[in-house]
Design an enzyme around this catalytic site. Structure first.
Site, PDB file in Angstrom:
ATOM      1  N   SER A 158       0.801  -1.230   0.000  1.00  8.99           N
ATOM      2  CA  SER A 158       0.000   0.000   0.000  1.00  8.99           C
ATOM      3  C   SER A 158       0.836   1.285   0.000  1.00  8.99           C
ATOM      4  CB  SER A 158      -0.977  -0.003   1.176  1.00  8.99           C
ATOM      5  OG  SER A 158      -1.934  -1.007   0.969  1.00  8.99           O
TER       6      SER A 158
ATOM      7  N   LYS B 281     -10.208  -4.979  10.642  1.00  9.36           N
ATOM      8  CA  LYS B 281     -11.275  -4.509   9.745  1.00  9.36           C
ATOM      9  C   LYS B 281     -12.647  -4.454  10.421  1.00  9.36           C
ATOM     10  CE  LYS B 281      -9.302  -5.756   5.274  1.00  9.36           C
ATOM     11  NZ  LYS B 281      -9.548  -6.411   3.989  1.00  9.36           N
TER      12      LYS B 281
ATOM     13  N   ASP C 167     -12.809  -3.018  -0.901  1.00  6.94           N
ATOM     14  CA  ASP C 167     -12.343  -4.304  -1.448  1.00  6.94           C
ATOM     15  C   ASP C 167     -13.258  -4.833  -2.557  1.00  6.94           C
ATOM     16  OD1 ASP C 167     -10.067  -4.560   0.097  1.00  6.94           O
ATOM     17  OD2 ASP C 167     -11.109  -5.594   1.719  1.00  6.94           O
TER      18      ASP C 167
ATOM     19  N   GLY D 257     -14.577 -16.473   3.172  1.00  7.12           N
ATOM     20  CA  GLY D 257     -13.907 -15.590   4.142  1.00  7.12           C
ATOM     21  C   GLY D 257     -14.243 -14.130   3.891  1.00  7.12           C
TER      22      GLY D 257
ATOM     23  N   ALA E 119     -12.735 -11.844   2.120  1.00  9.17           N
ATOM     24  CA  ALA E 119     -12.626 -11.397   0.728  1.00  9.17           C
ATOM     25  C   ALA E 119     -13.894 -11.791  -0.039  1.00  9.17           C
ATOM     26  CB  ALA E 119     -11.395 -12.015   0.075  1.00  9.17           C
TER      27      ALA E 119
ATOM     28  N   ARG F 150     -15.658 -24.730   1.835  1.00  7.86           N
ATOM     29  CA  ARG F 150     -15.440 -25.922   2.668  1.00  7.86           C
ATOM     30  C   ARG F 150     -16.443 -25.950   3.828  1.00  7.86           C
ATOM     31  NH1 ARG F 150      -9.619 -26.089   5.390  1.00  7.86           N
ATOM     32  NH2 ARG F 150     -10.477 -24.174   6.259  1.00  7.86           N
ATOM     33  N   THR F 151     -16.660 -24.788   4.441  1.00 11.01           N
ATOM     34  CA  THR F 151     -17.598 -24.697   5.559  1.00 11.01           C
ATOM     35  C   THR F 151     -18.911 -24.086   5.066  1.00 11.01           C
ATOM     36  OG1 THR F 151     -15.693 -24.304   6.963  1.00 11.01           O
ATOM     37  CG2 THR F 151     -17.844 -23.842   7.943  1.00 11.01           C
TER      38      THR F 151
ATOM     39  N   TYR G 127      -2.151 -13.202  -5.363  1.00  2.56           N
ATOM     40  CA  TYR G 127      -1.160 -12.602  -6.276  1.00  2.56           C
ATOM     41  C   TYR G 127       0.256 -13.052  -5.946  1.00  2.56           C
ATOM     42  CZ  TYR G 127      -1.254  -9.259  -2.413  1.00  2.56           C
ATOM     43  OH  TYR G 127      -1.247  -8.679  -1.172  1.00  2.56           O
TER      44      TYR G 127
HETATM   45  P1  ATR Z   1      -9.879 -13.687   3.900  1.00  2.00           P
HETATM   46  O1  ATR Z   1     -10.457 -12.815   4.977  1.00  2.00           O
HETATM   47  O2  ATR Z   1      -8.581 -13.182   3.353  1.00  2.00           O
HETATM   48  O3  ATR Z   1     -10.842 -14.026   2.839  1.00  2.00           O
HETATM   49  P2  ATR Z   1     -10.192 -15.988   5.623  1.00  2.00           P
HETATM   50  O4  ATR Z   1     -11.297 -15.322   6.330  1.00  2.00           O
HETATM   51  O5  ATR Z   1      -9.123 -16.627   6.422  1.00  2.00           O
HETATM   52  O6  ATR Z   1      -9.433 -15.028   4.626  1.00  2.00           O
HETATM   53  O7  ATR Z   1     -10.879 -17.028   4.617  1.00  2.00           O
HETATM   54  C1  ATR Z   1     -10.171 -18.003   4.052  1.00  2.00           C
HETATM   55  C2  ATR Z   1     -11.060 -18.824   3.117  1.00  2.00           C
HETATM   56  O8  ATR Z   1     -10.228 -19.847   2.609  1.00  2.00           O
HETATM   57  C3  ATR Z   1     -12.231 -19.511   3.787  1.00  2.00           C
HETATM   58  O9  ATR Z   1     -13.273 -19.614   2.872  1.00  2.00           O
HETATM   59  C4  ATR Z   1     -11.660 -20.914   4.086  1.00  2.00           C
HETATM   60  O10 ATR Z   1     -12.613 -21.927   4.140  1.00  2.00           O
HETATM   61  P3  ATR Z   1     -13.459 -22.200   5.507  1.00  2.00           P
HETATM   62  O11 ATR Z   1     -14.537 -21.155   5.523  1.00  2.00           O
HETATM   63  O12 ATR Z   1     -13.966 -23.568   5.358  1.00  2.00           O
HETATM   64  O13 ATR Z   1     -12.462 -22.057   6.633  1.00  2.00           O
HETATM   65  C5  ATR Z   1     -10.824 -21.112   2.862  1.00  2.00           C
HETATM   66  N1  ATR Z   1      -9.766 -22.111   3.051  1.00  2.00           N
HETATM   67  C6  ATR Z   1      -8.583 -21.929   3.684  1.00  2.00           C
HETATM   68  N2  ATR Z   1      -7.859 -23.068   3.628  1.00  2.00           N
HETATM   69  C7  ATR Z   1      -8.610 -23.994   2.964  1.00  2.00           C
HETATM   70  C8  ATR Z   1      -8.408 -25.354   2.551  1.00  2.00           C
HETATM   71  N3  ATR Z   1      -7.268 -26.009   2.827  1.00  2.00           N
HETATM   72  N4  ATR Z   1      -9.388 -25.952   1.856  1.00  2.00           N
HETATM   73  C9  ATR Z   1     -10.523 -25.308   1.549  1.00  2.00           C
HETATM   74  N5  ATR Z   1     -10.784 -24.032   1.907  1.00  2.00           N
HETATM   75  C10 ATR Z   1      -9.829 -23.380   2.586  1.00  2.00           C
END
Ligand code: ATR
Length: 280
Positions: free
Chosen positions: A17, A67, A103, A132, A134, A155-156, A223
């Site tokens: 930034s 945030k 964002d 997450g 983003a 995943r969740t 990136y």
């Molecule tokens: P950000 O705020 O940068 O988006 P985050 O809140 O840590 O980061 O979110 C990470 C995302 O990556 C989530 O969707 C997470 O899935 P979960 O909601 O199931 O936790 C996903 N993620 C991270 N590692 C993963 C993995 N090994 N397999 C599948 N999803 C993954």
């Protein structure tokens, strides 16, 4: 007038930034500075905010892990930031702190920068991979801009459901990652928002793209590396790809606009930023 900008977060020593905003100031002939204000998570945040107030910054960016934590200290929060539930940009408006989230719009501007026709094709079927922070911002911006087929695979399941509840204007299905892989040919645009595939895990990808539909667009917000495993797969299949670093530029462009009312053209910074990232 001289502007004082900054960034709060932790860890932020390697943030891009300062470089981006210094370029903006130079390009626009704006006098000012952009400083890194690292706040360790074990510091007293209330005290740190008091200190920040006394610095009388013109505006500042907020990144992980603050945030959401910054929100109770703001005098106003934009509708978008409120909707997303997170703030990444604060404007000091005569002592009043106003929170924004750049964002999602930054992402949308970056996508439209590469594929301008998309903004008139709101019926495109979009799949968001991830649930997450983003994904929240990007989902909100897409739906707010009028895209109405935006599905989420994560995943969740619960976090995907919470994102789908952010905006009622879209028709959103929640998928497992396995379903996403099987049904990938139903989508025109696939947007990868998780950290899967990021260095040092660059050999992995969140799903396989074997069944990609011809003419689709695959976008990855990672990136590091610039060309992720997922984007390589997409390219092999003949899809158009969209790199993640441009989101960085456009979210900063929008923040700078909020602070100064100036929209900096950033096309020429794309290549420079790629070189910086490749040198890392
Ligand atoms: P950000 O705020 O940068 O988006 P985050 O809140 O840590 O980061 O979110 C990470 C995302 O990556 C989530 O969707 C997470 O899935 P979960 O909601 O199931 O936790 C996903 N993620 C991270 N590692 C993963 C993995 N090994 N397999 C599948 N999803 C993954």
């Amino acid at each position: 007038m001289s502007y004082k900008f900054g960034l709060i977060g932790y860890p932020i020593q390697h943030s891009l930034s300062p470089w981006i905003h210094e370029q903006f100031m130079q390009k626009e002939g704006v006098d000012g500075s952009y400083s890194i204000i690292e706040i360790k998570p074990d510091n007293n945040f209330l005290k740190q905010v008091d200190q920040l107030k006394s610095q009388k910054l013109s505006g500042f960016n907020v990144t992980v892990p603050y945030k959401q934590k910054i929100m109770p200290f703001l005098d106003e929060v934009s509708e978008e930031a409120q909707g997303i539930g997170a703030v990444n940009t604060v404007l000091n408006d005569n002592g009043k702190w106003i929170g924004y989230n750049t964002d999602g719009i930054g992402y949308l501007r970056s996508l439209a920068g590469k594929f301008p026709k998309l903004l008139t094709e709101k019926d495109k079927r979009i799949l968001l991979l991830g649930g997450g922070g983003a994904a929240r911002g990007i989902y909100y911006a897409l739906v707010n801009a009028g895209f109405y087929y935006v599905d989420i695979a994560n995943r969740t399941e619960q976090s995907a459901k919470e994102i789908a509840a952010l905006h009622t204007a879209a028709e959103t299905n929640i998928l497992t990652l396995q379903d996403a892989e099987q049904q990938i040919d139903a989508y025109d645009i696939i947007i990868q928002t998780t950290s899967v595939g990021m260095k040092p895990g660059q050999d992995s990808s969140i799903i396989s793209l074997d069944k990609l539909k011809a003419g689709s667009i695959v976008s990855d917000i990672i990136y590091q590396p610039l060309e992720t495993n997922l984007l390589k797969q997409a390219q092999k299949q003949g899809s158009s790809i969209h790199y993640g670093h441009t989101m960085l530029l456009y979210q900063a462009q929008y923040a700078f606009e909020i602070w100064t009312n100036k929209t900096v053209p950033i096309e020429d910074m794309d290549h420079q930023l790629q070189l910086i990232l490749e040198g890392r």
